[in-house]
Design a protein around this motif. Structure first.
Motif, PDB file in Angstrom:
ATOM      1  N   SER A 158      -4.004   7.952 -14.919  1.00 20.28           N
ATOM      2  CA  SER A 158      -4.363   7.663 -16.290  1.00 20.28           C
ATOM      3  C   SER A 158      -4.990   6.286 -16.414  1.00 20.28           C
ATOM      4  CB  SER A 158      -3.001   7.495 -16.975  1.00 20.28           C
ATOM      5  OG  SER A 158      -2.255   6.325 -16.883  1.00 20.28           O
ATOM      6  N   TYR A 159      -4.937   5.465 -15.132  1.00 19.34           N
ATOM      7  CA  TYR A 159      -5.635   4.021 -15.155  1.00 19.34           C
ATOM      8  C   TYR A 159      -7.338   4.298 -14.966  1.00 19.34           C
ATOM      9  CZ  TYR A 159      -7.480   0.682 -11.904  1.00 19.34           C
ATOM     10  OH  TYR A 159      -8.506  -0.194 -11.246  1.00 19.34           O
ATOM     11  N   ARG A 160      -7.563   5.358 -14.166  1.00 21.73           N
ATOM     12  CA  ARG A 160      -9.023   5.889 -14.169  1.00 21.73           C
ATOM     13  C   ARG A 160      -9.946   4.677 -13.360  1.00 21.73           C
ATOM     14  NH1 ARG A 160      -7.839   7.737 -19.121  1.00 21.73           N
ATOM     15  NH2 ARG A 160      -7.300  10.026 -19.199  1.00 21.73           N
ATOM     16  N   GLY A 161      -9.473   3.610 -13.180  1.00 21.08           N
ATOM     17  CA  GLY A 161     -10.361   2.770 -12.251  1.00 21.08           C
ATOM     18  C   GLY A 161      -9.755   2.851 -10.711  1.00 21.08           C
ATOM     19  N   PRO A 162     -10.453   2.256  -9.951  1.00 19.05           N
ATOM     20  CA  PRO A 162     -10.377   2.427  -8.376  1.00 19.05           C
ATOM     21  C   PRO A 162      -8.717   1.661  -8.064  1.00 19.05           C
ATOM     22  CG  PRO A 162     -11.670   0.717  -8.749  1.00 19.05           C
ATOM     23  CD  PRO A 162     -11.626   1.152 -10.099  1.00 19.05           C
ATOM     24  N   LEU A 163      -8.262   2.255  -7.124  1.00 18.02           N
ATOM     25  CA  LEU A 163      -6.841   1.665  -6.770  1.00 18.02           C
ATOM     26  C   LEU A 163      -6.837   1.683  -5.006  1.00 18.02           C
ATOM     27  CD1 LEU A 163      -4.149   0.137  -7.224  1.00 18.02           C
ATOM     28  CD2 LEU A 163      -3.149   2.449  -7.136  1.00 18.02           C
ATOM     29  N   VAL A 164      -6.768   0.631  -4.474  1.00 19.81           N
ATOM     30  CA  VAL A 164      -6.469   0.767  -3.008  1.00 19.81           C
ATOM     31  C   VAL A 164      -4.903   0.886  -2.790  1.00 19.81           C
ATOM     32  CG1 VAL A 164      -6.488  -0.346  -0.855  1.00 19.81           C
ATOM     33  CG2 VAL A 164      -8.821  -0.646  -2.348  1.00 19.81           C
ATOM     34  N   ILE A 165      -4.216   1.852  -2.094  1.00 18.64           N
ATOM     35  CA  ILE A 165      -3.042   1.653  -1.745  1.00 18.64           C
ATOM     36  C   ILE A 165      -2.608   1.796  -0.389  1.00 18.64           C
ATOM     37  CG2 ILE A 165      -0.865   3.388  -1.646  1.00 18.64           C
ATOM     38  CD1 ILE A 165      -1.806   4.418  -4.298  1.00 18.64           C
ATOM     39  N   SER A 166      -1.949   0.748  -0.092  1.00 15.74           N
ATOM     40  CA  SER A 166      -1.452   0.257   1.074  1.00 15.74           C
ATOM     41  C   SER A 166       0.216   0.912   1.324  1.00 15.74           C
ATOM     42  CB  SER A 166      -1.610  -0.898   1.773  1.00 15.74           C
ATOM     43  OG  SER A 166      -0.977  -1.174   2.965  1.00 15.74           O
ATOM     44  N   PHE A 167       0.498   2.026   2.027  1.00 13.61           N
ATOM     45  CA  PHE A 167       1.818   2.312   1.749  1.00 13.61           C
ATOM     46  C   PHE A 167       2.623   1.917   3.015  1.00 13.61           C
ATOM     47  CE2 PHE A 167       4.930   5.585   3.225  1.00 13.61           C
ATOM     48  CZ  PHE A 167       6.011   5.316   2.237  1.00 13.61           C
ATOM     49  N   ALA A 168       3.868   1.103   2.841  1.00  6.87           N
ATOM     50  CA  ALA A 168       4.676   1.031   3.925  1.00  6.87           C
ATOM     51  C   ALA A 168       3.933   0.047   4.936  1.00  6.87           C
ATOM     52  CB  ALA A 168       5.339   2.263   4.685  1.00  6.87           C
ATOM     53  N   PRO A 169       3.407  -1.121   4.685  1.00  6.95           N
ATOM     54  CA  PRO A 169       2.485  -1.872   5.770  1.00  6.95           C
ATOM     55  C   PRO A 169       3.369  -2.408   6.796  1.00  6.95           C
ATOM     56  CG  PRO A 169       2.869  -3.070   3.642  1.00  6.95           C
ATOM     57  CD  PRO A 169       3.505  -1.619   3.368  1.00  6.95           C
ATOM     58  N   GLU A 170       2.658  -2.583   7.868  1.00  6.33           N
ATOM     59  CA  GLU A 170       3.391  -3.264   9.012  1.00  6.33           C
ATOM     60  C   GLU A 170       4.608  -2.149   9.450  1.00  6.33           C
ATOM     61  OE1 GLU A 170       3.101  -7.923   8.967  1.00  6.33           O
ATOM     62  OE2 GLU A 170       3.953  -7.219   7.114  1.00  6.33           O
ATOM     63  N   MET A 171       4.147  -0.872   9.505  1.00  6.55           N
ATOM     64  CA  MET A 171       5.316   0.167   9.761  1.00  6.55           C
ATOM     65  C   MET A 171       5.385   0.236  11.269  1.00  6.55           C
ATOM     66  SD  MET A 171       1.881   1.065  10.607  1.00  6.55           S
ATOM     67  CE  MET A 171       1.173   1.468   9.028  1.00  6.55           C
ATOM     68  N   ASN A 172       4.753  -0.638  12.076  1.00 10.54           N
ATOM     69  CA  ASN A 172       5.145  -0.999  13.654  1.00 10.54           C
ATOM     70  C   ASN A 172       5.782  -2.019  13.888  1.00 10.54           C
ATOM     71  OD1 ASN A 172       2.754  -2.351  12.765  1.00 10.54           O
ATOM     72  ND2 ASN A 172       1.957  -2.568  14.816  1.00 10.54           N
ATOM     73  N   GLY A 173       6.367  -2.738  12.733  1.00 10.05           N
ATOM     74  CA  GLY A 173       7.157  -3.881  12.895  1.00 10.05           C
ATOM     75  C   GLY A 173       8.517  -3.721  12.846  1.00 10.05           C
ATOM     76  N   GLY A 174       9.462  -4.134  13.800  1.00  4.39           N
ATOM     77  CA  GLY A 174      10.936  -3.744  13.566  1.00  4.39           C
ATOM     78  C   GLY A 174      11.467  -4.615  12.579  1.00  4.39           C
ATOM     79  N   TRP A 175      10.709  -5.620  11.718  1.00  2.45           N
ATOM     80  CA  TRP A 175      11.407  -6.241  10.726  1.00  2.45           C
ATOM     81  C   TRP A 175      11.288  -5.614   9.611  1.00  2.45           C
ATOM     82  CZ3 TRP A 175       6.896  -7.619  13.532  1.00  2.45           C
ATOM     83  CH2 TRP A 175       5.791  -7.558  12.688  1.00  2.45           C
ATOM     84  N   THR A 176      10.738  -4.457   9.409  1.00 10.31           N
ATOM     85  CA  THR A 176      10.712  -3.642   7.986  1.00 10.31           C
ATOM     86  C   THR A 176      11.667  -2.632   7.942  1.00 10.31           C
ATOM     87  OG1 THR A 176       8.944  -2.193   8.658  1.00 10.31           O
ATOM     88  CG2 THR A 176       7.993  -4.007   7.945  1.00 10.31           C
ATOM     89  N   ALA A 177      12.032  -2.172   6.897  1.00  8.93           N
ATOM     90  CA  ALA A 177      12.971  -1.317   6.406  1.00  8.93           C
ATOM     91  C   ALA A 177      12.495   0.119   7.135  1.00  8.93           C
ATOM     92  CB  ALA A 177      13.504  -1.236   5.189  1.00  8.93           C
ATOM     93  N   TRP A 178      11.324   0.507   7.204  1.00 11.98           N
ATOM     94  CA  TRP A 178      10.484   1.380   7.818  1.00 11.98           C
ATOM     95  C   TRP A 178      10.199   1.553   9.069  1.00 11.98           C
ATOM     96  CZ3 TRP A 178       9.586  -1.676   3.589  1.00 11.98           C
ATOM     97  CH2 TRP A 178       8.422  -2.344   3.785  1.00 11.98           C
ATOM     98  N   GLY A 179      10.187   0.462   9.931  1.00 11.91           N
ATOM     99  CA  GLY A 179       9.692   0.309  11.256  1.00 11.91           C
ATOM    100  C   GLY A 179      10.380   0.668  12.507  1.00 11.91           C
ATOM    101  N   PRO A 180      10.111   0.594  13.536  1.00 11.39           N
ATOM    102  CA  PRO A 180      10.950   0.830  14.654  1.00 11.39           C
ATOM    103  C   PRO A 180      12.336   0.444  14.582  1.00 11.39           C
ATOM    104  CG  PRO A 180       8.910   0.053  15.364  1.00 11.39           C
ATOM    105  CD  PRO A 180       8.902  -0.378  13.946  1.00 11.39           C
ATOM    106  N   GLY A 181      13.501   1.235  15.208  1.00 12.56           N
ATOM    107  CA  GLY A 181      14.657   0.830  14.977  1.00 12.56           C
ATOM    108  C   GLY A 181      15.267   1.237  13.517  1.00 12.56           C
ATOM    109  N   HIS A 182      14.550   1.550  12.396  1.00 18.48           N
ATOM    110  CA  HIS A 182      14.824   1.846  11.341  1.00 18.48           C
ATOM    111  C   HIS A 182      14.280   3.490  10.851  1.00 18.48           C
ATOM    112  CE1 HIS A 182      16.354  -1.890  10.554  1.00 18.48           C
ATOM    113  NE2 HIS A 182      15.210  -2.229  10.927  1.00 18.48           N
ATOM    114  N   ALA A 183      13.017   3.950  11.480  1.00 17.10           N
ATOM    115  CA  ALA A 183      12.455   5.131  11.163  1.00 17.10           C
ATOM    116  C   ALA A 183      11.617   5.301  12.314  1.00 17.10           C
ATOM    117  CB  ALA A 183      11.907   5.023   9.974  1.00 17.10           C
ATOM    118  N   THR A 184      11.401   6.553  12.762  1.00 20.57           N
ATOM    119  CA  THR A 184      10.265   6.977  13.762  1.00 20.57           C
ATOM    120  C   THR A 184       8.683   7.023  13.331  1.00 20.57           C
ATOM    121  OG1 THR A 184      10.436   9.401  13.327  1.00 20.57           O
ATOM    122  CG2 THR A 184      11.887   8.297  14.960  1.00 20.57           C
ATOM    123  N   ALA A 185       7.867   7.005  14.280  1.00 20.73           N
ATOM    124  CA  ALA A 185       6.651   7.175  13.870  1.00 20.73           C
ATOM    125  C   ALA A 185       6.403   8.593  13.141  1.00 20.73           C
ATOM    126  CB  ALA A 185       5.565   6.989  15.148  1.00 20.73           C
TER     127      ALA A 185
END
Length: 348
Positions: A158-185
């Motif tokens: 509905s916004y109709r402009g361009p949007l850049v989406i970076s989902f779950a950035p730094e997924m290779n960092g163990g400090w994120t809740a979605w990184g190594p030790g919390h989720a797999t590749a």
């Protein structure tokens, strides 16, 4: 090579995200198109560029942005997505209005079409760093978040402009809740593809998808290729890396090894999706090194500067990444930005 402790790097991500949430929730993108261009972008600061389409109009066509014909200069800063004050202030400090404004948003929060339209009308492409802190990747993949995800995709359309989406950035960092030790590749890839598929099912086509790992170093030793969703599921490859008091000393050791690794499995355009140079005796030289390195990297579409000062847990004083942490730093950023001639002609 970045040598900051993982806890410090994670706190930077969490602190910036918390600041963005508290108030509401990586180059100049000017319209230099020729008469033959089909998807011109607005001149920076052009209020008339705000979307005015009728409710039945299709979303913005981002095809020309997938391989931009020039380089982008962006900023990550505090403030709600529609708050133009920090964006315009950065442009004044850097001597160049940014093309991209990066902001953080928690998974579960609704998209803000009006705020994003206001930013786009000011000449910046919004870049959403979408962090699934409370949503396990496996639940996203299984469809447990589909009601929210479908609503979000419809709001983006509905916004109709361009949007850049970076989902779950730094997924290779163990400090994120979605990184190594919390989720797999494999968990990450499955969740990414599911999100992309839901957007496609909703005909939400006004998105540039950017896959954004942290640069590989001693704190992020995980191989990157297993985290790659595949060429059909993304448009740009983003990289996150900083020149800090204990971080990489030059582009050659900070970014180049990861770029070589990425180029072994992806030819997608590159964006330094989050970076900065900490205040210190080498800041001016490192600013030059950053801009020169980015300019020399094949396929690099630009960089996004983290324009904030933050005090991390355990530190005695803030780390100042701002472009104007000193008059000399501000002058050097303005000089480097002018030399790079940011701003691009939309590809025909």
């Amino acid at each position: 090579m970045i040598r900051t402790a993982p806890a410090a790097r994670g706190s930077r991500l969490r602190t910036h995200r918390a600041a963005a949430l508290a108030v509401a929730v990586p180059l100049l993108l000017t319209a230099c198109s020729s008469p033959g261009d089909t998807a011109a972008v607005p001149a920076s600061g052009a209020a008339s560029a705000a979307p005015t389409a009728s409710p039945s109009a299709p979303p913005y066509d981002v095809s020309a942005l997938r391989k931009p014909g020039g380089r982008l200069f962006g900023v990550a800063s505090d403030g709600a997505v529609g708050d133009l004050a920090p964006v315009n202030a950065f442009g004044a400090k850097a001597g160049h209005q940014p093309d991209i404004r990066e902001y953080y948003q928690e998974w579960g929060d609704d998209f803000d079409p009006a705020g994003n339209a206001k930013l786009w009308g000011n000449g910046q492409v919004p870049m959403l760093s979408w962090v699934p802190e409370q949503a396990p990747l496996a639940r996203i993949t299984s469809g447990g978040e589909d009601a929210y995800l479908t609503r979000f995709a419809q709001q983006v359309r509905s916004y109709r402009g361009p949007l850049v989406i970076s989902f779950a950035p730094e997924m290779n960092g163990g400090w994120t809740a979605w990184g190594p030790g919390h989720a797999t590749a494999a968990d990450f890839v499955s969740a990414w593809r599911h999100i992309h598929d839901v957007f496609r099912a909703q005909a939400t086509t006004n998105v540039i998808w950017v896959w954004t790992p942290h640069v590989s170093d001693s704190g992020t030793p995980a191989a990157l290729r297993p985290y790659y969703p595949g060429d059909d599921y993304l448009d740009w490859v983003g990289l996150i890396g900083y020149y800090g008091p204990q971080d990489g000393s030059d582009y050659r050791t900070l970014f180049a090894p990861t770029i070589r690794s990425v180029r072994s499995f992806s030819a997608k355009p590159l964006l330094i999706a989050e970076t900065g140079v900490a205040e210190g005796p080498r800041k001016v030289a490192q600013i030059d090194d950053l801009f020169a390195g980015a300019a020399a990297s094949d396929g690099m579409v630009g960089l996004v500067w983290y324009d904030l000062s933050r005090q991390w847990p355990g530190s005695k004083q803030p780390t100042d990444w701002r472009v104007d942490s000193s008059p000399a730093a501000a002058a050097e950023v303005a000089k480097a930005a002018a030399a790079q001639k940011f701003g691009f002609r939309v590809a025909p």
